[in-house]
Design a protein around this motif. Sequence first.
Motif, PDB file in Angstrom:
ATOM      1  N   PHE A 141       0.836  -1.204   0.000  1.00 11.75           N
ATOM      2  CA  PHE A 141       0.000   0.000   0.000  1.00 11.75           C
ATOM      3  C   PHE A 141       0.870   1.253   0.000  1.00 11.75           C
ATOM      4  O   PHE A 141       0.626   2.206  -0.747  1.00 11.75           O
ATOM      5  N   LYS A 142       1.906   1.257   0.834  1.00 11.42           N
ATOM      6  CA  LYS A 142       2.814   2.409   0.889  1.00 11.42           C
ATOM      7  C   LYS A 142       3.575   2.567  -0.426  1.00 11.42           C
ATOM      8  O   LYS A 142       3.800   3.687  -0.886  1.00 11.42           O
ATOM      9  N   ILE A 147       2.272   6.369  -6.574  1.00 13.54           N
ATOM     10  CA  ILE A 147       1.586   6.143  -7.849  1.00 13.54           C
ATOM     11  C   ILE A 147       0.200   6.775  -7.804  1.00 13.54           C
ATOM     12  O   ILE A 147      -0.239   7.406  -8.768  1.00 13.54           O
ATOM     13  N   GLN A 148      -0.488   6.626  -6.672  1.00 10.06           N
ATOM     14  CA  GLN A 148      -1.807   7.235  -6.511  1.00 10.06           C
ATOM     15  C   GLN A 148      -1.716   8.755  -6.605  1.00 10.06           C
ATOM     16  O   GLN A 148      -2.585   9.410  -7.196  1.00 10.06           O
ATOM     17  N   GLY A 157      -9.448   0.402  -6.274  1.00  2.90           N
ATOM     18  CA  GLY A 157      -9.640  -0.964  -6.777  1.00  2.90           C
ATOM     19  C   GLY A 157      -8.923  -1.189  -8.088  1.00  2.90           C
ATOM     20  O   GLY A 157      -8.316  -2.256  -8.306  1.00  2.90           O
ATOM     21  N   ASP A 158      -8.978  -0.209  -8.975  1.00  3.21           N
ATOM     22  CA  ASP A 158      -8.242  -0.312 -10.233  1.00  3.21           C
ATOM     23  C   ASP A 158      -6.744  -0.316  -9.993  1.00  3.21           C
ATOM     24  O   ASP A 158      -5.989  -1.077 -10.622  1.00  3.21           O
ATOM     25  N   LEU A 159      -6.280   0.535  -9.081  1.00  2.00           N
ATOM     26  CA  LEU A 159      -4.840   0.619  -8.820  1.00  2.00           C
ATOM     27  C   LEU A 159      -4.306  -0.683  -8.232  1.00  2.00           C
ATOM     28  O   LEU A 159      -3.274  -1.196  -8.675  1.00  2.00           O
ATOM     29  N   TYR A 160      -4.992  -1.242  -7.238  1.00  2.00           N
ATOM     30  CA  TYR A 160      -4.525  -2.474  -6.608  1.00  2.00           C
ATOM     31  C   TYR A 160      -4.458  -3.624  -7.615  1.00  2.00           C
ATOM     32  O   TYR A 160      -3.476  -4.382  -7.648  1.00  2.00           O
TER      33      TYR A 160
END
Length: 344
Positions: A141-142, A147-148, A157-160
């Motif tokens: 996540f970090k 990137i986020q 959800g798309d990023l993960y």
Amino acid sequence: MSAIRSTFSRTFNKRSLYLLTGATAVVGTAAAYNEYQNNNKRNRPNPKVWGTLAAGTGLHIAECQKKPEDYQKVYNAIATKLRDEDEYDNYIGYGPVLLRLAWHVSGTFEKKDNSGGSFGGTYRFKKEMEDPSNKGLQNGFKFLSSIQEQFPWISHGDLYTLAGVTAIQEMQGPKIPWRAGRVDQTEDLTPDNGRLPDAKGDATYVRNFYKRMNFEDREVVALLGAHSLGKTHYENSGFEGPWGAATNVFSNEYFNNLINEKWEFVKNEAGNMQYNSDKGFMMLPADMALVQDPKYLKIVKEFAKDQDAFFNEFGKAFTKLIENGIEFPKNIKTTVFKTLDEQE
């Protein structure tokens, strides 16, 4: 292949994964949705945040306004950061933990009511992030936080899920068809803890667990093949060791090790039972279930002999995993990303 592996060795220094699986969303028709909310004593969320439900199905309707090339830019940013930060965890690299993150934000899908899955991106909330079964994923996540920030328009959800696809492909795995359009949900829709798999389960447990997500035996064996990557850590899972030697190369080694290594069932330093080999590899009880069950064993032997068959099945099963519970309108096309090497 040697040239590919040479290039890969510059970007990853081999190692890391842990266990695989989960997150969650919600429900079915309007009546089922209201019943779910009443049973869980939750208020109906803002529909703009909730996302649209497909009439009569309970599936979440994906919403997307970006082009495939926009998501290729996100892929490239993640892949480049993977190369640049390969020193993580004793040069294990972030690839395996990103795959596990994608797995865990998808793996609580419940087919009986179309709840769960990757749609809502609720891992970002404390309740889901601190699920004991998600221990260690905070590092992924970090990793993705920058990137986020670079692409603030992309949903969590798309990023993960895109990060998981990136990790698989950059670790020499199969191409994973991917579609955009997941919509961030509110914190009150964060799933309860407890939907992630138990590493101590036998074949009956494994089969029943995956049935909940609408997976059949062949898909189950393929998905567990992701354990060709990385290693377990006592501090995260209560188990310790790698499943194999090439821990940053996606391959069918896991299946060959299941069949060919000599395994001893021992209690580890955390007090959990695991299988160890004299080469320093380990298997979880849920891994060994694949060779203890005759139906699973037949598929294990096939994938051990034929890596292409494994890759083909894994690509389809992983796409299904990250898309469970979502309806994609026809205007949202499947994207197959180019790796960094393919773009050079």
